[in-house]
Structures are given as structure tokens and as C-alpha cells.
Design a protein around this motif. Structure first.
Motif, PDB file in Angstrom:
ATOM      1  N   UNK A 140      19.602  35.036  46.111  1.00  0.00           N
ATOM      2  CA  UNK A 140      20.158  35.171  44.378  1.00  0.00           C
ATOM      3  C   UNK A 140      21.365  36.271  44.557  1.00  0.00           C
ATOM      4  N   UNK A 141      22.080  36.104  43.594  1.00  0.00           N
ATOM      5  CA  UNK A 141      23.270  36.915  43.359  1.00  0.00           C
ATOM      6  C   UNK A 141      22.718  38.197  42.678  1.00  0.00           C
ATOM      7  N   UNK A 142      23.141  39.262  42.943  1.00  0.00           N
ATOM      8  CA  UNK A 142      22.902  40.535  42.523  1.00  0.00           C
ATOM      9  C   UNK A 142      24.105  41.417  42.022  1.00  0.00           C
ATOM     10  N   UNK A 143      25.247  40.834  42.495  1.00  0.00           N
ATOM     11  CA  UNK A 143      26.398  41.697  42.271  1.00  0.00           C
ATOM     12  C   UNK A 143      27.847  40.723  42.294  1.00  0.00           C
TER      13      UNK A 143
ATOM     14  N   UNK B 220      39.411  33.064  39.018  1.00  0.00           N
ATOM     15  CA  UNK B 220      39.107  33.000  40.484  1.00  0.00           C
ATOM     16  C   UNK B 220      39.116  34.296  41.474  1.00  0.00           C
ATOM     17  N   UNK B 221      39.442  35.392  40.721  1.00  0.00           N
ATOM     18  CA  UNK B 221      39.562  36.651  41.374  1.00  0.00           C
ATOM     19  C   UNK B 221      38.386  37.042  41.995  1.00  0.00           C
ATOM     20  N   UNK B 222      36.991  36.606  41.314  1.00  0.00           N
ATOM     21  CA  UNK B 222      35.570  37.277  41.804  1.00  0.00           C
ATOM     22  C   UNK B 222      34.568  36.323  41.955  1.00  0.00           C
ATOM     23  N   UNK B 223      33.654  36.372  42.970  1.00  0.00           N
ATOM     24  CA  UNK B 223      32.582  35.514  42.984  1.00  0.00           C
ATOM     25  C   UNK B 223      31.245  36.239  43.307  1.00  0.00           C
ATOM     26  N   UNK B 224      30.189  35.532  42.808  1.00  0.00           N
ATOM     27  CA  UNK B 224      29.076  36.143  42.942  1.00  0.00           C
ATOM     28  C   UNK B 224      28.518  36.745  44.546  1.00  0.00           C
TER      29      UNK B 224
ATOM     30  N   UNK C 165      34.013  46.529  35.635  1.00  0.00           N
ATOM     31  CA  UNK C 165      33.379  45.974  36.947  1.00  0.00           C
ATOM     32  C   UNK C 165      33.233  46.612  37.927  1.00  0.00           C
ATOM     33  N   UNK C 166      34.675  47.234  38.464  1.00  0.00           N
ATOM     34  CA  UNK C 166      34.802  48.064  39.433  1.00  0.00           C
ATOM     35  C   UNK C 166      34.171  49.389  39.221  1.00  0.00           C
ATOM     36  N   UNK C 167      34.041  50.012  38.163  1.00  0.00           N
ATOM     37  CA  UNK C 167      33.494  51.398  37.941  1.00  0.00           C
ATOM     38  C   UNK C 167      31.716  51.104  37.698  1.00  0.00           C
ATOM     39  N   UNK C 168      31.306  49.917  37.847  1.00  0.00           N
ATOM     40  CA  UNK C 168      29.953  49.820  37.733  1.00  0.00           C
ATOM     41  C   UNK C 168      29.529  49.943  36.122  1.00  0.00           C
ATOM     42  N   UNK C 169      30.344  49.513  35.304  1.00  0.00           N
ATOM     43  CA  UNK C 169      29.961  49.747  33.911  1.00  0.00           C
ATOM     44  C   UNK C 169      29.529  48.375  33.481  1.00  0.00           C
TER      45      UNK C 169
ATOM     46  N   UNK D 228      30.832  46.282  44.716  1.00  0.00           N
ATOM     47  CA  UNK D 228      31.537  46.942  45.158  1.00  0.00           C
ATOM     48  C   UNK D 228      33.077  46.324  45.506  1.00  0.00           C
ATOM     49  N   UNK D 229      33.869  46.752  44.358  1.00  0.00           N
ATOM     50  CA  UNK D 229      35.309  46.311  44.217  1.00  0.00           C
ATOM     51  C   UNK D 229      36.322  47.178  44.235  1.00  0.00           C
TER      52      UNK D 229
END
Length: 218
Positions: free
Chosen positions: A1-4, A62-66, A44-48, A72-73
Motif C-alpha cells: 500500500x502506498x504511504x508516500x 507525470x512527475x510523481x508516483x505513489x 509536498x517536498x516539505x512534508x506539508x 522524500x523528494x
């Protein structure tokens, strides 16, 4: 299961002049995020937290994926060395001339827009299989021999084709180096080179250090 979330395969980014610039190899394009999409990516990359609409917009780019791990980006980071092969005398021979010719033919196909994303994935897999980085002296010696033979091949020199060809040759010898894509702004320009931690192996260090790394393979 995706968590991030994580960057999609073949995607990298850097910050240049206040702009977030992305390279998406799957679509063979460079672009920037601005406005609401830039704000959502920064959160997203700041974890907010982001709302679902913002995340759907980012995923559609298309930049991100589960990811199965926590998000952690970060931007691409690698030290670009100050040394290159300009002062290194390379010796070539029939074997390297033939090897370079085969590698350049491979690279000419591998760099095509419809192939480059898969090429980078395969290079990454080959480098992970080898494991440890190659010895500096061995990498420089092979690169200098390749450079000495290059003028004998009719395929025009280009940063990407030569970086791919030499990477292919080095990996066949069990030598892992870094394939680096870089960008600069005003005006926009892109570049690619191969390097060890100490030496630029294709092109010049002066040119490479004028670019900000956006994607590193290896």
C-alpha cells in the motif's frame, strides 16, 4: 500500500534562478512548475499537507508516483569536478576504434526520444548490478582512449551521444561513472556529460560547471 510519493522514473529537478526546472525523459521534455502547481509541489517536498485536488494535478503532470515509503523528494545534487581530460594524453588502437564505433551506433539508437527513457532505466540497472564506483585511473584511461579515437568516427560529436557511448563502454568493463544531465537559464540550454567524482570524462569541465545538474544516472 502506498504511504508516500516519489519522483517518477526518469524524472529529476533542480532550482535555477528561482525557477523549479524539471526533466521528464519519458516525454523528452524540460519544463517549469509555476503558480498553484509550484506551491503544491513545494508543500509536498516539505512534508506539508496538500488537498486531494492539488495532488491529482501533480500526479497528472507525470512527475510523481505513489511510493511504499514516506515521501522524500529533493533536487538533484552532485559535485561537478574541476578537472577534465584536456591535459590527459590518450592512446588508442584498433580495438578501441572498433569498440567506439559499436558504442556510438548503439548510442545513436538509444538516445532517440522514444528510447531515451528506457535507455536510462537499463543503464541504472546495469550500474546497480556492478555496485561500487569504478576506479578513477581506469575510468580516465578508457575515456582518454575513447577521446583519442573519436575523430576517426563520422558520427558528429554531441554531448548526449558521446556520454552514452562512453558509459556503455565503461560498464562493459565493470566501471561505474555518473551520467549527468544539466540545465541553465537565460537563455535556456541543456547539456549532458559523464563524470567520476574527480574528472569530467566527456566535454570540458568549464562547460559542465556552467550547468546545474537536473538528473544523475549512477
Amino acid at each position: 500500500m502506498a504511504t508516500g510519493w516519489k519522483l517518477a522514473t526518469g524524472t529529476g529537478f533542480c532550482e535555477v534562478g528561482g525557477e523549479l526546472v524539471f526533466l521528464d525523459l519519458a516525454r523528452d521534455k524540460y519544463f517549469s512548475l509555476r503558480g498553484a502547481d509550484r506551491a503544491a509541489f513545494d508543500r509536498l517536498r516539505a512534508g506539508e499537507p496538500n488537498d486531494s485536488e492539488a495532488m491529482m494535478r501533480l500526479e497528472r503532470t507525470g512527475l510523481i508516483m505513489p511510493s511504499r515509503t514516506s515521501t522524500s523528494i529533493g533536487p538533484t545534487e552532485i559535485d561537478v569536478p574541476e578537472d577534465d581530460l584536456m591535459a590527459t594524453e590518450g592512446r588508442t588502437g584498433l580495438r578501441m576504434i572498433a569498440t567506439a564505433a559499436c558504442a556510438l551506433r548503439w548510442a545513436r539508437r538509444a538516445m532517440r526520444p522514444e528510447h531515451i527513457s528506457a535507455t536510462v532505466v537499463r543503464l541504472s540497472e546495469r550500474k546497480r548490478a556492478v555496485g561500487v564506483p569504478g576506479a578513477e585511473a581506469a575510468a580516465v584511461s578508457v575515456a582518454a582512449a575513447y577521446a583519442a579515437s573519436r575523430w576517426l568516427n563520422p558520427i558528429p560529436p554531441r554531448c548526449l551521444i558521446d556520454a552514452l557511448a562512453l558509459d556503455h563502454i565503461l560498464l562493459a568493463r565493470g566501471i561505474v561513472t555518473s551520467l549527468v544531465f544539466g540545465v541553465r537559464m537565460s537563455p535556456f540550454n541543456a547539456h549532458c556529460w559523464l563524470q567520476t567524482p574527480e574528472t569530467i570524462l566527456t566535454g570540458s569541465a568549464a562547460e559542465a560547471r556552467n550547468f546545474t545538474p537536473i538528473l544523475v544516472v549512477g
